[in-house]
Design a protein around this motif. Sequence first.
Motif, PDB file in Angstrom:
ATOM      1  N   THR A 282       0.928  -1.183   0.004  1.00 58.91           N
ATOM      2  CA  THR A 282      -0.014   0.107   0.135  1.00 58.91           C
ATOM      3  C   THR A 282       0.861   1.299   0.125  1.00 58.91           C
ATOM      4  N   ARG A 283       1.758   1.308   0.931  1.00 58.06           N
ATOM      5  CA  ARG A 283       2.607   2.316   1.046  1.00 58.06           C
ATOM      6  C   ARG A 283       3.652   2.615  -0.283  1.00 58.06           C
ATOM      7  N   LEU A 284       4.030   1.578  -0.816  1.00 61.30           N
ATOM      8  CA  LEU A 284       4.726   1.549  -2.134  1.00 61.30           C
ATOM      9  C   LEU A 284       4.089   2.311  -3.087  1.00 61.30           C
ATOM     10  N   PHE A 285       2.635   1.729  -3.279  1.00 65.56           N
ATOM     11  CA  PHE A 285       1.829   2.095  -4.581  1.00 65.56           C
ATOM     12  C   PHE A 285       1.497   3.522  -4.388  1.00 65.56           C
ATOM     13  N   ILE A 286       1.355   4.047  -3.063  1.00 63.28           N
ATOM     14  CA  ILE A 286       0.922   5.477  -2.723  1.00 63.28           C
ATOM     15  C   ILE A 286       2.086   6.431  -3.204  1.00 63.28           C
ATOM     16  N   PHE A 287       3.355   5.970  -3.048  1.00 62.22           N
ATOM     17  CA  PHE A 287       4.544   6.531  -3.271  1.00 62.22           C
ATOM     18  C   PHE A 287       4.564   6.674  -4.653  1.00 62.22           C
ATOM     19  N   GLN A 288       4.406   5.799  -5.419  1.00 60.96           N
ATOM     20  CA  GLN A 288       4.320   5.654  -6.800  1.00 60.96           C
ATOM     21  C   GLN A 288       3.118   6.411  -7.463  1.00 60.96           C
ATOM     22  N   ASN A 289       2.246   6.845  -6.876  1.00 60.21           N
ATOM     23  CA  ASN A 289       1.108   7.431  -7.101  1.00 60.21           C
ATOM     24  C   ASN A 289       0.155   6.447  -8.018  1.00 60.21           C
ATOM     25  N   SER A 290       0.266   5.413  -7.835  1.00 62.28           N
ATOM     26  CA  SER A 290      -0.537   4.132  -8.449  1.00 62.28           C
ATOM     27  C   SER A 290      -1.501   4.050  -7.389  1.00 62.28           C
ATOM     28  N   PHE A 291      -2.722   4.935  -7.576  1.00 60.91           N
ATOM     29  CA  PHE A 291      -3.762   5.042  -6.341  1.00 60.91           C
ATOM     30  C   PHE A 291      -4.639   3.567  -6.318  1.00 60.91           C
ATOM     31  N   TRP A 292      -4.862   3.283  -7.771  1.00 61.46           N
ATOM     32  CA  TRP A 292      -5.901   1.951  -7.804  1.00 61.46           C
ATOM     33  C   TRP A 292      -5.088   0.820  -7.350  1.00 61.46           C
ATOM     34  N   LYS A 293      -3.719   0.777  -7.570  1.00 61.48           N
ATOM     35  CA  LYS A 293      -3.142  -0.502  -6.980  1.00 61.48           C
ATOM     36  C   LYS A 293      -2.923  -0.325  -5.530  1.00 61.48           C
ATOM     37  N   ALA A 294      -2.704   1.044  -4.979  1.00 62.33           N
ATOM     38  CA  ALA A 294      -2.673   1.113  -3.506  1.00 62.33           C
ATOM     39  C   ALA A 294      -3.900   0.813  -2.812  1.00 62.33           C
ATOM     40  N   TRP A 295      -5.003   1.292  -3.496  1.00 59.78           N
ATOM     41  CA  TRP A 295      -6.404   0.743  -3.027  1.00 59.78           C
ATOM     42  C   TRP A 295      -6.719  -0.635  -3.070  1.00 59.78           C
ATOM     43  N   THR A 296      -6.350  -1.358  -4.171  1.00 61.27           N
ATOM     44  CA  THR A 296      -6.217  -2.720  -4.141  1.00 61.27           C
ATOM     45  C   THR A 296      -5.481  -3.292  -2.981  1.00 61.27           C
ATOM     46  N   ALA A 297      -4.290  -2.846  -2.489  1.00 58.20           N
ATOM     47  CA  ALA A 297      -3.480  -3.300  -1.652  1.00 58.20           C
ATOM     48  C   ALA A 297      -3.829  -3.290  -0.135  1.00 58.20           C
ATOM     49  N   SER A 298      -4.679  -1.775  -0.161  1.00 62.76           N
ATOM     50  CA  SER A 298      -5.174  -1.446   1.042  1.00 62.76           C
ATOM     51  C   SER A 298      -6.571  -2.523   1.391  1.00 62.76           C
ATOM     52  N   SER A 299      -7.300  -2.707   0.204  1.00 59.50           N
ATOM     53  CA  SER A 299      -8.400  -3.438   0.576  1.00 59.50           C
ATOM     54  C   SER A 299      -7.950  -4.882   0.827  1.00 59.50           C
ATOM     55  N   LEU A 300      -7.058  -5.440   0.307  1.00 58.59           N
ATOM     56  CA  LEU A 300      -6.563  -6.595   0.695  1.00 58.59           C
ATOM     57  C   LEU A 300      -6.041  -6.700   2.309  1.00 58.59           C
ATOM     58  N   THR A 301      -5.465  -5.749   2.628  1.00 57.52           N
ATOM     59  CA  THR A 301      -4.915  -5.729   3.907  1.00 57.52           C
ATOM     60  C   THR A 301      -6.048  -5.675   4.840  1.00 57.52           C
ATOM     61  N   ILE A 302      -7.332  -4.772   4.670  1.00 56.89           N
ATOM     62  CA  ILE A 302      -8.537  -4.992   5.492  1.00 56.89           C
ATOM     63  C   ILE A 302      -8.831  -6.321   5.665  1.00 56.89           C
ATOM     64  N   LEU A 303      -9.298  -6.815   4.522  1.00 50.73           N
ATOM     65  CA  LEU A 303      -9.929  -8.174   4.436  1.00 50.73           C
ATOM     66  C   LEU A 303      -9.176  -9.108   5.067  1.00 50.73           C
ATOM     67  N   THR A 304      -7.765  -9.348   4.746  1.00 50.25           N
ATOM     68  CA  THR A 304      -7.118 -10.307   5.498  1.00 50.25           C
ATOM     69  C   THR A 304      -6.804 -10.013   6.840  1.00 50.25           C
ATOM     70  N   ALA A 305      -6.825  -8.782   7.468  1.00 54.32           N
ATOM     71  CA  ALA A 305      -6.754  -8.457   8.842  1.00 54.32           C
ATOM     72  C   ALA A 305      -7.946  -9.041   9.578  1.00 54.32           C
ATOM     73  N   VAL A 306      -9.233  -8.763   8.720  1.00 61.98           N
ATOM     74  CA  VAL A 306     -10.442  -9.349   9.634  1.00 61.98           C
ATOM     75  C   VAL A 306     -10.192 -10.996   9.522  1.00 61.98           C
ATOM     76  N   LEU A 307      -9.837 -11.584   8.498  1.00 61.27           N
ATOM     77  CA  LEU A 307      -9.934 -12.942   8.420  1.00 61.27           C
ATOM     78  C   LEU A 307      -8.813 -13.623   9.471  1.00 61.27           C
ATOM     79  N   PHE A 308      -7.849 -12.613   9.640  1.00 59.65           N
ATOM     80  CA  PHE A 308      -6.654 -13.009  10.645  1.00 59.65           C
ATOM     81  C   PHE A 308      -7.324 -13.345  11.880  1.00 59.65           C
TER      82      PHE A 308
END
Lengths: 434, 341
Positions: free
Chosen positions: B243-269
């Motif tokens: 998420t951090r890397l993609f924000i830095f690269q201005n690839s916001f869609w990728k960052a959002w996808t990564a952030s989505s995955l973070t939330i989803l897997t955090a809940v599943l954890f």
Amino acid sequence: MDPVFLSRLQFAVATLFHFIFVPLTLGLSILVAIMETRYVRTGNSEYKKMTKFWGHMFLINFVVGVVTGITLEFQFGTNWARYSKYVGDIFGSILAIEATVAFFLESTFVAVWFFGWNKLKPGTHAICMWLVAIASNLSAFWIIAANAWMQHPVGYEIRGGRAELTDFLAVITQSYAITNYLHTIFAGYVVAGFFVMGVSAYHLLKKNEISFFTKSFRIALVFSLIFSISEVFMGDIIGKEVAKLQPEKLAAVESQWETQKGADFSLLLIPDEKHERNSVELFNIPNFLSFLAKGDWNAEIRGLKSWPPADRPPVTAVFASFRIMVGLGFLFILLTIIGWFKRNRLESSPIYLRIMLYSIPLPYIATLLGWIVTEVGRQPWIVYGVLKTVDASSPLAGSQVAVSLGAFIILYSGLGAIAIWLMARHAKHGPETV
Amino acid sequence: MLETIWFLLWGLIWGIYFMLDGFDFGLGILLPFIARSDKERRVIYNAMGPFWDGNEVWLITAGGVTFAAFPTTYAVMFSTLYTPLLMILFALIIRAASFEFRSKIAGLSWKSFWDACLFIGSLAPALLFGVAFANIFRGIPFDNNYVFQGNLLTLLNPYGLLGGVLFIALFLVHGSIWLAIKSDGNLQLKAKTAASSIWIFLLVVSVVFLGCTWFATPLYKNYLGNPILFILPLITVLALLATRLFIFQNSFWKAWTASSLTILTAVLFGIVGLFPNMYPSSIDSTLSLTAFNSSSSPLTLKIMLGVVLVMVPIVIAYQTWAYHLFSGKIDEAMLSSKESY
């Protein structure tokens, strides 16, 4: 304070408030879809203007229905934990199906419709409104099927201290589910029809946008005429089913105390619950109650006294709600028939238009009274014949429920006042040019 | 087996709900801090406009499947969490109203009133959902009559509050990235700055939360017993870093996808760590409600599984279409149209 009583009150407040907004959603979604379809078919921009004007009203109304529906779903768990545990196997699954099959569709496409005017082709855009209309009417089916199961449980067995599903199709195809569903959506169509006619009447009285509001009025008039007549027929069918499946509800609805063959129907009747009789019974039609309830002039009608007092529903509230509802139902037929004869000279019928303007609240009242008959008439049961309401609540302190009930009343009053004010403001303002 | 499948579906649906409505919550909380003009505020409202309602239905579905598949858990969870749950629902009501009503009147005080409602209506659910889930991980003090022994303050213990702060931080990053996708110019820059600075806070909170989880909950037991499961939190960590890397690269869609995955897997954890418990009692672990002792009959589970396996992919398909349809930036044309918030 008794937590069960407070929970009942809270549920009544939440449901009745929810059901101020739902019927308009059910009917107006279809009317707006019809208007937009006409626009797509004819290319006449007046229909587009109509779609946007009534659609705007639809959206304000829709959001209140949505948010107050969520609290209902969760209240089964918060306030009726023992009920939820006992019947979740059946009741819970129907609610979950409603969310996945209907509510997603409705909520996704209502947004696509609102924001998508410039992003979709006109035909596709109209399809979105049809999807919203179909989904909201489908959603109502699941809710009413769940409620019908509380009125007349079928397709289950009591195992391990709870009701377990044995026949899913029986639950969703029982005639109570179908007839009550039709009765409910027709009520919504009458609400929406009278709403559109009433707002149109306001502008026609002011000689404002005559062509626009005459067209709107006529579409709503045809709709209301069909469904106010169908509604009374459905009511008759349901009355006969109640007589068969929930005889004590029928006895309360008619305030019939004694078991009688060839029971009379009194046009004017005042129940006296304390003395288990009616203090006034005037203008009797001989044997007519037996005919209404059973289709046989000499059929036996079981009286309230044949049940122990603890097993009887409250009579006065159920009786009065029913009578007023039925009276209103016939009034709607009368008003729409008059409208049919005046349809080509509406602007020159100011008295009729004024009556229609002030009639906007009446179908709402009839609908809410219908729910009172259905729900209060089922008492003391929460699931008829299976689980009593007193055995269904959560182990909560009275004070907890008192606080939340207060919060519900404050929040909903504010929300309702703002929504109705915004709708009235938009209604008075009239359509924008497109 | 059916119960286990349902347990995972249950966790997945909650995860999808937080992943989707999470960016709405984040943006609602961010609004007073990031938007300096009415135009910027309207960009934020319209960035959520076509989505919030469809997102919220995932909550209704999460509630619905809890009721359908695990009625006893539904009954006990919702009645013992009475006050916080009703607070969440009331907050969601004023949030929805602020979306729909704010644009209807032009006055400044009218709009500020609804801005305040959006803020509270987003902050309260984000915080309380986090508090609730953290407390469930710890165990809830309910007795053998399913009566909650405590009050709202019992739930607001340090670990519970930490869960709340974690949710808020996750959603703030998620929402800021969404705003960066939907806006341009100065607002996009502000959104990017917000996303990257809150990300550092999120990282700190996540580490502290994972550490405290070791001491406050039995969540790691399943992972130690089955080390292969550690792949799940590993994905969370990698997604968070990405998420951090993609924000830095201005690839916001990728960052959002990564952030989505973070939330989803955090809940599943959390959910996988909880298994087979769904609603553990901290008073007596034999009272704990599990996927096995609180589930519906096999017939209901089978029917519902059929419904969910058919309907949820369809729902995901048309919601994806709707996201695609409104994936563009909020521009002047959109803001000057009558069909906007």
